[in-house]
Motif scaffolding. Sequence first.
Motif, PDB file in Angstrom:
ATOM      1  N   ALA A 247      12.150  33.430   7.873  1.00 43.16           N
ATOM      2  CA  ALA A 247      11.232  34.185   7.035  1.00 43.16           C
ATOM      3  C   ALA A 247      10.385  35.112   7.893  1.00 43.16           C
ATOM      4  CB  ALA A 247      10.347  33.230   6.240  1.00 43.16           C
ATOM      5  N   VAL A 264      17.922  27.242   6.762  1.00 47.35           N
ATOM      6  CA  VAL A 264      17.361  26.664   5.538  1.00 47.35           C
ATOM      7  C   VAL A 264      17.567  25.161   5.574  1.00 47.35           C
ATOM      8  CG1 VAL A 264      17.500  26.579   3.030  1.00 47.35           C
ATOM      9  CG2 VAL A 264      17.801  28.757   4.211  1.00 47.35           C
ATOM     10  N   LEU A 270      14.666  31.695  -2.237  1.00 53.03           N
ATOM     11  CA  LEU A 270      14.588  32.874  -1.393  1.00 53.03           C
ATOM     12  C   LEU A 270      14.013  34.030  -2.199  1.00 53.03           C
ATOM     13  CD1 LEU A 270      15.408  34.667   1.115  1.00 53.03           C
ATOM     14  CD2 LEU A 270      17.627  34.948  -0.036  1.00 53.03           C
ATOM     15  N   ILE A 332      10.949  38.575   3.891  1.00 57.90           N
ATOM     16  CA  ILE A 332      11.768  37.446   3.456  1.00 57.90           C
ATOM     17  C   ILE A 332      10.874  36.215   3.397  1.00 57.90           C
ATOM     18  CG2 ILE A 332      13.714  35.951   4.018  1.00 57.90           C
ATOM     19  CD1 ILE A 332      15.061  38.252   5.390  1.00 57.90           C
ATOM     20  N   LEU A 334      10.697  32.010   2.083  1.00 56.27           N
ATOM     21  CA  LEU A 334      11.380  30.795   1.641  1.00 56.27           C
ATOM     22  C   LEU A 334      10.345  29.804   1.128  1.00 56.27           C
ATOM     23  CD1 LEU A 334      14.046  30.168   4.445  1.00 56.27           C
ATOM     24  CD2 LEU A 334      14.514  30.727   2.057  1.00 56.27           C
TER      25      LEU A 334
END
Length: 684
Positions: A247, A264, A270, A332, A334
């Motif tokens: 991320a 992950v 996501l 990004i 998570l």
Amino acid sequence: MNTIRASLLACAGCLAITAASASASVDEYSVGANSSLRINLVVCSAETQLAVQGNGGTDLDFIVTNPSGTPVHSDQGIDDYLSVVLDKNGGDCATFGLAVSNLGEESNTFQVVLEPINEASTRVEKYIIGPSATETVNFKACGTSAQLIARGDGDTDLDFIVRNSDGGVVHEDVALEDETTATLAGLLSDCETFEMEVSNLGAVYNALMVVVAPEGASDVAFTGTAPSTSLVSGLTGISTIAETEGAGEYRADANSSITVNLPVCGVNRLEIRGDGDTDLDFTVNDSTGNTVHSDFDLSDVTFATLTPSLQECETFTVDVSNLGDVYNVFSIALTDENDLGGVSGAGEYRINATSSSKVMMRVCESTMVYARGDGDTDLDFDITDGSGNSVHSDYDLTDQTEFTLDPGGACTDFQMSISNLGDVYNVLTVAFDEEPDIARSSEPAGGARAAMERPMIATVPRPNIENSTVIGTGPGEYRAPANEIVVVSLPVCDRTFLSVEGDGDTDLDYQVISDDGTVVHSDYDLTDVTYTSLSPSGGCETFSLTIENLGGVYNVFTVGYNGGVAVSDAAAGAEAAADAAIVGTSISVPEDTISRDGNNRNIAVLNRTGEALNFIYWTNSATLGWGEDKLGDSSVLAAGQQWNVYGGDGSDACLFDFRAITQSGREIAYRQINVCEVTSVSFE
């Protein structure tokens, strides 16, 4: 899908390819698996047929942009062909853009044909008609007459209405199939543009091919520079690997792609969100190279749930392709599934001009959602559930929508897709269960606003309605002091058309609240005018009209009843209401209502059918759908009865469509009635 029908449709799509003349440009390109590329289309004639045909092995999606970079046609059907006519203004050559995205797991070699067309050319265009949607497409027909063939993919029922350039209906087909044919006779001296309204009655989209073949048209050949195509960027060849992983914030350079490794552990959501400046396409692969998520729409936002399949932790790869001519900084994020908690998605979002974005909404019980733009542009909305099924869509000419999400007893994710159809950005506010307070922007619109940096959005709290002042009852003229809220009581005993018009000096916002506290109407646009129909739940009822003056000076506004009973005596009003509901009685004539533009839109609706009319609708011809039944649940218009109504919708529009359904179920519709000129509409 019916194989024969699909084959016929595909052959129609290949018409321009198989019949390409010597003046046509025919080029071949290849796009890699899960990749995109962009092609320049240089055209020099006023009209050019574009046809693209893949090898059939994968699904290709297409976006066509005009010389200004604005999308003018998109095709996201599950096939690999495209057919559209490009219209060019001016005498010089112009460059259109073609973006091609390959959604498959192998490369696709496709052919691009550009052919100048003249009056004698057959025009072929493909459209995607959304599920349960009504869309309008325009096509040109030339010659002494022309043959029209419109054929869907066989998956749903399509209904058709064709209108000529004067707005008259020349062909209608509501049979239980998705194709129609017609001879268009008596065309204008050169060419005539027709409008075709297509209604998809099915729950899935329908790929529609429209073929127009002229007869007796001039076959003067195209002269001048021939069209050409050229590859702008094949993004697969310019891919880079990010220096970091996980991320965080990354940069995708113009017309290039970047791959981010994403470790992950456990089930995670996501979320990738760009800066809004360009379109980003996304592909997510697991550690074995299998694609687990892809997103090739017109936004730079995507959401996905990632589940490691081989072990507790797994490294996914995220490929981000920037289809724009400037860089895009994207983030990004998570979120562990166990940390998602309760509701989410409410907040403020910026939707850039002529672009799209998305909002993920999580609700845990039945929730009313309000989405309100800043009023500067038109926003379109699509809401889907976790399986991709549509639960709500709104394509009207506003930037507002509202709907209810029902998660079925467990916390569930929904996705809202928003398209900004304007040329300036729009600040969207999403709120749950209670309508948001929208601060109105005072900054300039158009190019001036587009050139400005985004200002801080000032939050101006609304005055407490409980502390507002009741200033009167029923129709009349009232004054709203600057930056205050006032209330007018509205006693009604029959379905009543309410009109409220300010003096034009400030913006007024409105709410109408029923006896039980329910908001039955609200209007937060940038005007001081509103219209609605009030229907008491039983007998007589007193509604509360709240008026908020958002300006720095007072506003004198007028409250009027139109097409109903203005009551000062409740008993008399109730008796009149009872009489109005009886078949065969007349409805009272309202006072004349003059709109802001000076046009009188009062009209008489006449029932000459010989039977009662159970439903009556009218709506702005520029909108889709019929809206609510103007008669309401308990009223009918008896045979021979006249109903005097206000034929507008609060805008300056004059053209309206009217529709009635008789007691026996017969439907009667009239299109594009000019309510600024006519004094009556007669259903016969």
